[in-house]
Motif scaffolding. Structure first.
Motif, short mmCIF file in Angstrom:
data_model
loop_
_atom_site.label_atom_id
_atom_site.label_comp_id
_atom_site.label_asym_id
_atom_site.label_seq_id
_atom_site.Cartn_x
_atom_site.Cartn_y
_atom_site.Cartn_z
N VAL A 1 30.71 -18.85 -6.31
CA VAL A 1 29.38 -18.44 -7.16
C VAL A 1 30.34 -17.53 -7.94
O VAL A 1 29.90 -16.17 -8.55
CB VAL A 1 28.27 -17.72 -6.10
N MET A 2 32.28 -17.26 -7.14
CA MET A 2 32.72 -16.91 -7.72
C MET A 2 32.86 -16.23 -9.19
O MET A 2 33.06 -14.79 -9.79
CB MET A 2 34.36 -16.92 -7.29
N PRO A 3 32.53 -17.54 -10.52
CA PRO A 3 32.58 -16.86 -11.85
C PRO A 3 31.45 -15.97 -12.25
O PRO A 3 31.20 -15.26 -12.81
CB PRO A 3 32.06 -18.44 -12.42
N LEU A 4 29.96 -15.85 -11.36
CA LEU A 4 28.88 -14.92 -11.44
C LEU A 4 29.56 -14.07 -11.14
O LEU A 4 29.13 -12.74 -11.43
CB LEU A 4 27.71 -15.99 -10.96
N LEU A 5 29.99 -13.59 -9.84
CA LEU A 5 30.41 -12.20 -9.15
C LEU A 5 31.46 -11.71 -10.37
O LEU A 5 31.69 -10.89 -10.41
CB LEU A 5 31.37 -12.36 -8.05
N VAL A 6 32.81 -12.47 -11.15
CA VAL A 6 33.13 -11.63 -12.42
C VAL A 6 32.52 -11.18 -13.38
O VAL A 6 33.15 -9.69 -13.60
CB VAL A 6 34.25 -13.21 -12.37
N ALA A 7 31.59 -11.76 -13.58
CA ALA A 7 30.64 -10.98 -14.40
C ALA A 7 30.05 -10.12 -14.18
O ALA A 7 30.15 -8.79 -14.66
CB ALA A 7 29.56 -12.10 -15.30
N GLY A 8 29.28 -10.16 -12.77
CA GLY A 8 28.69 -8.89 -12.37
C GLY A 8 29.80 -7.61 -12.20
O GLY A 8 29.17 -6.72 -12.44
N VAL A 9 30.28 -8.25 -11.90
CA VAL A 9 31.48 -7.03 -11.13
C VAL A 9 32.07 -6.30 -12.06
O VAL A 9 32.20 -5.05 -12.14
CB VAL A 9 32.58 -7.44 -10.52
N ALA A 10 32.87 -6.97 -13.45
CA ALA A 10 32.94 -6.85 -14.77
C ALA A 10 31.98 -5.49 -15.26
O ALA A 10 32.10 -5.00 -15.97
CB ALA A 10 33.71 -7.90 -15.66
N LEU A 11 30.49 -6.13 -15.09
CA LEU A 11 29.79 -5.48 -15.96
C LEU A 11 29.39 -4.56 -15.28
O LEU A 11 29.42 -2.92 -15.92
CB LEU A 11 28.38 -6.52 -15.83
N SER A 12 29.66 -4.02 -13.88
CA SER A 12 29.27 -2.82 -12.81
C SER A 12 30.53 -2.24 -13.66
O SER A 12 30.30 -0.53 -13.65
CB SER A 12 29.34 -3.22 -11.85
N GLY A 13 32.23 -1.93 -13.91
CA GLY A 13 33.42 -1.40 -14.01
C GLY A 13 33.10 -1.01 -15.23
O GLY A 13 33.55 -0.09 -15.63
N ARG A 14 31.98 -1.89 -16.38
CA ARG A 14 32.23 -0.79 -17.91
C ARG A 14 30.88 -0.02 -17.08
O ARG A 14 30.78 0.89 -18.34
CB ARG A 14 31.23 -2.21 -18.87
N LEU A 15 29.23 -0.29 -16.66
CA LEU A 15 28.64 0.42 -16.60
C LEU A 15 29.14 2.34 -15.58
O LEU A 15 28.57 3.34 -16.02
CB LEU A 15 27.30 -0.17 -15.48
N SER A 16 29.87 1.82 -15.02
CA SER A 16 30.39 3.18 -14.08
C SER A 16 32.02 3.02 -13.99
O SER A 16 32.94 2.47 -13.50
CB SER A 16 29.61 3.41 -12.59
N ARG A 17 32.33 3.94 -14.12
CA ARG A 17 34.05 4.36 -14.07
C ARG A 17 34.43 5.07 -12.93
O ARG A 17 35.44 5.72 -12.90
CB ARG A 17 34.10 5.15 -15.49
N GLN A 18 33.55 5.03 -11.84
CA GLN A 18 33.73 6.31 -10.57
C GLN A 18 34.18 5.04 -9.43
O GLN A 18 33.51 3.63 -9.81
CB GLN A 18 32.63 6.62 -9.85
N VAL A 19 35.58 4.59 -8.95
CA VAL A 19 35.55 3.86 -8.32
C VAL A 19 36.49 4.50 -6.91
O VAL A 19 36.70 5.61 -7.23
CB VAL A 19 37.26 2.97 -9.03
N ASP A 20 36.24 3.84 -6.00
CA ASP A 20 36.81 4.33 -4.39
C ASP A 20 37.92 3.46 -3.77
O ASP A 20 37.78 2.38 -3.75
CB ASP A 20 35.49 4.30 -3.39
N TRP A 21 38.84 4.65 -3.23
CA TRP A 21 39.89 3.56 -2.99
C TRP A 21 40.37 4.60 -2.09
O TRP A 21 40.89 5.63 -2.19
CB TRP A 21 40.89 3.94 -4.64
N ARG A 22 40.12 4.04 -0.45
CA ARG A 22 41.43 4.74 0.43
C ARG A 22 40.83 6.32 0.06
O ARG A 22 41.56 7.28 0.72
CB ARG A 22 42.86 4.94 0.19
N GLY A 23 39.36 5.97 0.54
CA GLY A 23 39.06 7.21 1.28
C GLY A 23 38.68 8.11 -0.09
O GLY A 23 38.29 9.70 -0.10
N ARG A 24 38.57 8.21 -0.92
CA ARG A 24 39.75 8.74 -2.48
C ARG A 24 37.77 8.44 -3.60
O ARG A 24 37.90 6.86 -3.56
CB ARG A 24 40.31 9.28 -2.48
N ASN A 25 37.10 9.34 -4.07
CA ASN A 25 36.73 8.78 -5.33
C ASN A 25 37.66 9.02 -6.70
O ASN A 25 38.05 10.16 -6.93
CB ASN A 25 35.16 9.04 -5.24
N TYR A 26 37.74 8.43 -7.83
CA TYR A 26 38.74 8.75 -9.10
C TYR A 26 37.33 7.97 -10.10
O TYR A 26 36.75 7.09 -9.88
CB TYR A 26 39.62 7.75 -8.97
#
Length: 399
Positions: A356-381
């Motif tokens: 299912v990795m190819p399916l996950l790639v597409a879903g995660v890529a779409l998520s990154g386009r829809l929202s530009r918020q990302v959590d990294w090491r306890g901070r939200n950028y």
């Protein structure tokens, strides 16, 4: 056999051909560079800077591995935290106190909260550089466990060519008793990104960017691009620094000694958050030649799964069987690439993850386009369209 069945067969054959072509290219990249014989060199002094935020999996062993480096010259280690209240601060101090090391100097530094426009990691890197005393500067991620000889290999490669400005170690992911998320993370790094690095590297390991979980710099190369501070406003400091070095005429070279990223007890949901960050990392300027095999693999996987679902819905079992061939080959390919790239074996109960990795790639890529918020090491950028830090990008969240 009717025309529709012929079309399905041709589509399946085309998908298999594309996957086979990509697999052979990635495997050739992994095999084409023989490990060079070690050449003696006069070892310059090295400062190893490790930013730390939060308590990593098996953090104590990661600290001990860094202290156990067998670099033959003078070297020092600077652990840099945002605050003494960080959950890793006291355990790290205790490991440093108890564990013997050949490093001439080991210190724990406090960088404080990063100013606007800097990630916490880049802020810690700048503080470490300001306190460093050695000729070369290295940066080490806290979730890595370096083998004793990796720093020696990095410095040796750096000194082979006067135009090499930075060297970095190829990373692989391995965890004890892995969960599905650990397996996914391993495949992402080992079979997708790591194999692509090997394929894209030139004969001497030269790359137009850096994957910087452990990287060593000449100070003059850093000075030529304005120091690590030139990455202010960037979400991904290592790739940006490497690109700037490349543009300035310096080489970035990947060495042969692998570097382990330690993972464990990673659930699928947690992996998807990591996956999303990696997708956003890739938006910062990876060459098309680097990402093309992975996009082809993802596209073929999506089409194969779509064909399988359609065939099953219509009870066309022959077509369904044809659609499973590219999926099965993709699973086999990822498992082979994982093993060729220092990764662990995947248990049969987790074979569904590469499927299912190819399916996950597409879903995660779409998520990154829809929202530009990302959590990294306890901070939200908040990121802009080019994956740089946007306005109000340092909103804090609880760990």
């Amino acid at each position: 056999m009717n025309a529709r069945d012929v079309g399905w067969g041709a589509a399946g054959a085309l998908g298999l051909g594309l996957l086979l072509h990509g697999h052979l290219g990635l495997m050739a990249g992994l095999r084409r560079r023989p490990a060079p014989s070690a050449k003696p060199f006069e070892p310059p002094s090295v400062t190893v800077i490790r930013p730390i935020r939060g308590l990593d999996v098996e953090a104590g062993q990661n600290v001990r591995a860094l202290l156990d480096l067998d670099y033959p010259g003078e070297w020092e280690v600077l652990f840099v935290f945002d605050s003494e209240d960080d959950p890793a601060f006291l355990p790290t101090r205790e490991e440093v106190r108890r564990h013997p090391t050949r490093a001439k100097r080991v210190e724990l530094l406090v960088a404080g909260e990063p100013p606007e426009g800097l990630t916490g990691k880049l802020n810690a890197m700048q503080v470490g550089v300001a306190r460093s005393r050695c000729t070369l500067v290295a940066f080490s991620d806290s979730d890595t466990r370096p083998a004793p000889g990796v720093l020696t290999a990095l410095v040796g490669a750096l000194l082979e060519d006067a135009r090499t400005g930075a060297t970095f170690a190829p990373i692989y992911v391995a965890g004890e008793a892995p969960l599905s998320g650990d397996v996914g993370y391993g495949l992402l790094v080992n079979a997708w990104y790591g194999a692509s690095v090997a394929r894209a590297a030139e004969a001497d390991g030269a790359m137009p960017f850096i994957m910087g979980q452990l990287m060593v710099f000449r100070r003059e190369a850093l000075a030529a691009i304005g120091g690590v501070g030139c990455a202010a406003g960037q979400f991904v400091d290592d790739m940006y620094l490497g690109r700037r070095l490349h543009e300035a005429g310096w080489k970035n070279r990947v060495v042969h000694v692998p570097l382990r990223i330690v993972t464990g007890q990673l659930e699928l949901r947690a992996f998807l958050r990591i996956f999303r960050r990696w997708i956003l990392f890739s938006e910062t300027g990876l060459p098309w030649a680097f990402v093309r095999p992975n996009w082809v693999r993802g596209l073929v996987g999506w089409l194969a799964w779509g064909g399988l679902a359609t065939a099953v819905a219509k009870r066309a079992w022959g077509r369904a069987a044809l659609a499973t061939l590219p999926i099965g080959f993709s699973v086999w390919s990822q498992l082979q690439l994982q093993r060729a790239y220092h990764g662990p074996r995947v248990a049969p109960r987790h074979f569904w993850v590469p499927a299912v990795m190819p399916l996950l790639v597409a879903g995660v890529a779409l998520s990154g386009r829809l929202s530009r918020q990302v959590d990294w090491r306890g901070r939200n950028y908040r990121l802009d369209a080019k994956a740089r830090l946007g306005d109000a990008s340092l909103a804090r969240i609880s760990r």
